[in-house]
Design a protein around this motif. Structure first.
Motif, mmCIF file in Angstrom:
data_model
loop_
_atom_site.group_PDB
_atom_site.id
_atom_site.type_symbol
_atom_site.label_atom_id
_atom_site.label_comp_id
_atom_site.label_asym_id
_atom_site.label_seq_id
_atom_site.Cartn_x
_atom_site.Cartn_y
_atom_site.Cartn_z
ATOM 1 N N UNK A 62 -18.659 32.876 14.742
ATOM 2 C CA UNK A 62 -18.179 34.157 14.223
ATOM 3 C C UNK A 62 -17.039 34.684 15.076
ATOM 4 N N UNK A 63 -17.136 34.526 16.375
ATOM 5 C CA UNK A 63 -16.046 34.954 17.252
ATOM 6 C C UNK A 63 -14.787 34.121 17.028
ATOM 7 N N UNK A 64 -14.956 32.850 16.612
ATOM 8 C CA UNK A 64 -13.785 32.019 16.366
ATOM 9 C C UNK A 64 -13.032 32.442 15.109
ATOM 10 N N UNK A 65 -13.663 33.250 14.266
ATOM 11 C CA UNK A 65 -12.972 33.773 13.084
ATOM 12 C C UNK A 65 -12.006 34.899 13.448
ATOM 13 N N UNK A 66 -12.046 35.372 14.671
ATOM 14 C CA UNK A 66 -11.180 36.455 15.169
ATOM 15 C C UNK A 66 -11.293 37.694 14.286
ATOM 16 N N UNK A 67 -12.480 38.237 14.216
ATOM 17 C CA UNK A 67 -12.683 39.404 13.378
ATOM 18 C C UNK A 67 -13.256 40.576 14.165
ATOM 19 N N UNK A 68 -12.833 40.722 15.393
ATOM 20 C CA UNK A 68 -13.324 41.803 16.247
ATOM 21 C C UNK A 68 -13.082 43.191 15.643
ATOM 22 N N UNK A 69 -11.924 43.498 15.039
ATOM 23 C CA UNK A 69 -11.767 44.855 14.504
ATOM 24 C C UNK A 69 -12.620 45.127 13.266
ATOM 25 N N UNK A 70 -13.227 44.112 12.697
ATOM 26 C CA UNK A 70 -13.981 44.255 11.462
ATOM 27 C C UNK A 70 -15.398 44.763 11.730
ATOM 28 N N UNK A 71 -15.842 45.746 10.947
ATOM 29 C CA UNK A 71 -17.206 46.281 11.083
ATOM 30 C C UNK A 71 -18.236 45.256 10.615
ATOM 31 N N UNK A 72 -17.924 44.518 9.550
ATOM 32 C CA UNK A 72 -18.846 43.482 9.062
ATOM 33 C C UNK A 72 -19.011 42.364 10.088
ATOM 34 N N UNK A 73 -17.918 42.007 10.757
ATOM 35 C CA UNK A 73 -17.989 40.981 11.792
ATOM 36 C C UNK A 73 -18.850 41.419 12.961
ATOM 37 N N UNK A 117 -10.539 38.413 8.485
ATOM 38 C CA UNK A 117 -10.268 37.454 9.552
ATOM 39 C C UNK A 117 -8.770 37.215 9.696
ATOM 40 N N UNK A 118 -8.378 36.816 10.911
ATOM 41 C CA UNK A 118 -6.968 36.546 11.193
ATOM 42 C C UNK A 118 -6.635 35.057 11.157
ATOM 43 N N UNK A 119 -7.578 34.198 10.804
ATOM 44 C CA UNK A 119 -7.300 32.768 10.712
ATOM 45 C C UNK A 119 -6.910 32.439 9.280
ATOM 46 N N UNK A 120 -6.356 31.238 9.090
ATOM 47 C CA UNK A 120 -5.989 30.817 7.735
ATOM 48 C C UNK A 120 -7.221 30.800 6.847
ATOM 49 N N UNK A 121 -7.015 31.051 5.572
ATOM 50 C CA UNK A 121 -8.149 31.174 4.652
ATOM 51 C C UNK A 121 -8.951 29.879 4.537
ATOM 52 N N UNK A 122 -8.281 28.729 4.528
ATOM 53 C CA UNK A 122 -8.993 27.449 4.418
ATOM 54 C C UNK A 122 -9.851 27.200 5.656
#
Length: 185
Positions: A43-54, A118-123
């Motif tokens: 989950x941390x590798x998705x780079x979603x720290x600002x996200x509440x769901x993350x 997330x900030x990574x590519x969608x794929x």
């Protein structure tokens, strides 16, 4: 008087079935710890720290880790209050892990774009999220196995005689011969 540690062993007077159940319980909790910590790192590798769901997803996995650690002490101990609290926490985390797994597998792109941001590519994000979903499914199944083993351990503890048993027998009022000295008048 303290809580039993994760690496503790069953009592010496325990039956062989109790020892096997205790070892299986510890192994399942170790699998839960590994899967939940892997989910946190994925989950941390998705780079979603600002996200509440993350953040909620990471907190769910942290709750799973805390439940697995507490379960080792609660199910093998003699306190029914801790056992009940562990079972409630385990049921709640299992339900939430199963819900996350279903959500990830059925609505991956919507979950990734709308909820997680997330900030990574969608794929790449979809592949990582499906790995998280698979681990959530493993955690869901292992939580139910842990609950069954916790019940078996509690049952064996009760049957082997090391559980807490309270007698409801009340002494007769006139029989004071076996009272301790300070209470005799």
């Amino acid at each position: 008087m303290g809580m039993m540690s994760i690496a503790s062993s069953p009592p010496e007077a325990a039956s062989p079935a109790h020892c096997r159940a205790h070892k299986a319980f510890l192994l399942c909790n170790y699998v839960l710890l590994g899967a939940a910590s892997s989910c946190i790192f994925l989950t941390l590798s998705l780079r979603l720290i600002p996200s509440a769901c993350g953040l909620l997803l990471i907190l769910l996995h942290a709750l799973t880790i805390a439940s697995a650690i507490a379960g080792c002490a609660a199910a093998s101990g003699s306190s029914s209050r801790w056992y009940g609290a562990h079972m409630v926490a385990t049921v709640l985390t299992a339900i939430l892990q199963g819900s996350v797994a279903v959500l990830v597998f059925t609505r991956t792109s919507d979950f990734l774009a709308d909820g997680l941001r997330s900030y990574v590519r969608e794929e790449d994000g979809a592949v990582i999220l499906k790995m998280v979903g698979a681990l959530c499914l493993v955690i869901f199944c292992m939580e139910w196995v842990v609950m069954a083993l916790a019940f078996v351990l509690r049952y064996h503890t009760y049957v082997d005689g090391s559980g807490v048993r309270r007698s409801a027998k009340v002494q007769q009022e006139g029989d004071v011969s076996n009272w301790p000295w300070p209470l005799q008048v």
